[in-house]
Design an enzyme around this catalytic site. Structure first.
Site, short mmCIF file in Angstrom:
data_model
loop_
_atom_site.label_atom_id
_atom_site.label_comp_id
_atom_site.label_asym_id
_atom_site.label_seq_id
_atom_site.Cartn_x
_atom_site.Cartn_y
_atom_site.Cartn_z
N LYS A 9 0.82 -1.21 0.07
CA LYS A 9 -0.05 0.01 -0.02
C LYS A 9 0.91 1.16 -0.05
O LYS A 9 2.05 1.20 0.24
CB LYS A 9 -0.98 -0.15 1.01
CG LYS A 9 -2.18 -1.06 1.16
CD LYS A 9 -3.13 -1.13 2.44
CE LYS A 9 -4.04 -2.06 2.45
NZ LYS A 9 -4.96 -2.04 3.47
N TYR A 49 -12.58 -1.47 -3.42
CA TYR A 49 -13.08 -1.71 -2.03
C TYR A 49 -14.44 -1.63 -1.95
O TYR A 49 -15.15 -1.21 -0.82
CB TYR A 49 -12.36 -0.78 -1.08
CG TYR A 49 -11.02 -1.33 -0.58
CD1 TYR A 49 -10.78 -2.42 0.02
CD2 TYR A 49 -9.89 -0.38 -1.27
CE1 TYR A 49 -9.53 -2.66 0.60
CE2 TYR A 49 -8.58 -0.82 -0.82
CZ TYR A 49 -8.38 -1.82 0.06
OH TYR A 49 -6.86 -2.37 0.69
N ASN A 112 -1.61 0.19 6.78
CA ASN A 112 -1.17 -0.88 7.33
C ASN A 112 -0.64 -1.64 6.46
O ASN A 112 -0.50 -2.86 6.15
CB ASN A 112 -2.32 -1.70 8.06
CG ASN A 112 -3.41 -2.10 6.67
OD1 ASN A 112 -3.78 -1.66 5.77
ND2 ASN A 112 -4.58 -2.81 7.32
N HIS A 115 -2.35 -5.26 1.68
CA HIS A 115 -3.64 -5.87 1.33
C HIS A 115 -3.28 -7.36 1.00
O HIS A 115 -2.40 -7.67 0.42
CB HIS A 115 -4.40 -5.43 0.39
CG HIS A 115 -5.65 -6.11 -0.32
ND1 HIS A 115 -6.94 -5.96 0.42
CD2 HIS A 115 -5.81 -7.01 -1.20
CE1 HIS A 115 -7.56 -6.65 -0.21
NE2 HIS A 115 -6.99 -7.52 -1.23
N GLU A 126 -9.65 -10.30 -7.65
CA GLU A 126 -8.80 -9.33 -7.23
C GLU A 126 -7.60 -9.24 -8.15
O GLU A 126 -6.92 -8.39 -8.76
CB GLU A 126 -8.48 -9.16 -5.94
CG GLU A 126 -9.40 -8.76 -5.04
CD GLU A 126 -9.16 -8.80 -3.40
OE1 GLU A 126 -7.84 -9.32 -3.09
OE2 GLU A 126 -10.01 -8.63 -2.42
#
Ligand code: IDP
Ligand code: MG
Length: 144
Positions: A9, A49, A112, A115, A126
């Site tokens: 990310k 998302y 964080n 993913h 995905e």
């Protein structure tokens, strides 16, 4: 062998941790089958998302995921989806086990670092979101 999708990310790419995270995953037994650098548009992040559309953090999540480049990658391993979820740790790094990617490299529950797909069906969806058939042609795990 099976296959999953990881995304390094923007917090991690922006702070120069992408290489360390990739090395961590490779050392953990994951094989990189496809990889690219992308800067998501707002509508791409919203679509990726969409399952979280109703959650209070959705706007913050979309803003974060469009704040810098991401590195989506296809990873193969034995039981890849479950193995990668274990390797990344809990969503909140404060709750993630020692030695997991999020414990080592994440800043916060929102920012964080990584993913990972949460099921085989979502992994297929995905992977298709980021990679075309031709980019996956050399991949041999039999899920395409
Ligand atoms: P996961 O990434 O561990 O599967 P999800 O609950 O699916 O966690 O949430 C997706 C992403 O949304 C998280 O990785 C994180 O970036 C963000 N997120 C989740 N909960 C919060 C929150 O409470 N505040 C801010 N961001 C959050
Ligand atoms: Mg999730």
């Amino acid at each position: 062998m099976s296959r999953t999708l990881a995304i390094i990310k923007p917090d991690a790419t922006g702070s120069g941790k992408a290489g360390k995270i990739l090395a961590h995953l490779e050392a953990g037994g994951f094989t990189v089958q496809a990889l690219k650098l992308v800067w998501l548009t707002g509508s791409q992040a919203e679509e990726f998302y969409a399952v979280h559309r109703e959650r209070p953090f959705y706007g913050e999540l979309v803003e974060f995921m469009t704040s810098g480049p991401c590195i989506p990658m296809v990873l193969d391993a034995e039981d890849a989806v479950v193995a990668l979820r274990v390797a990344i740790g809990a969503t909140d790094p404060a709750e993630a086990d020692e030695g997991t990617v999020r414990r080592l490299y994440a800043e916060s529950k929102g920012r964080n670092a990584i993913h990972a797909s949460d099921s085989d069906d979502n992994a297929r969806r995905e992977i298709g979101f980021f990679f075309s058939e031709s980019e996956l042609l050399s991949v041999g795990a039999g899920l395409r």
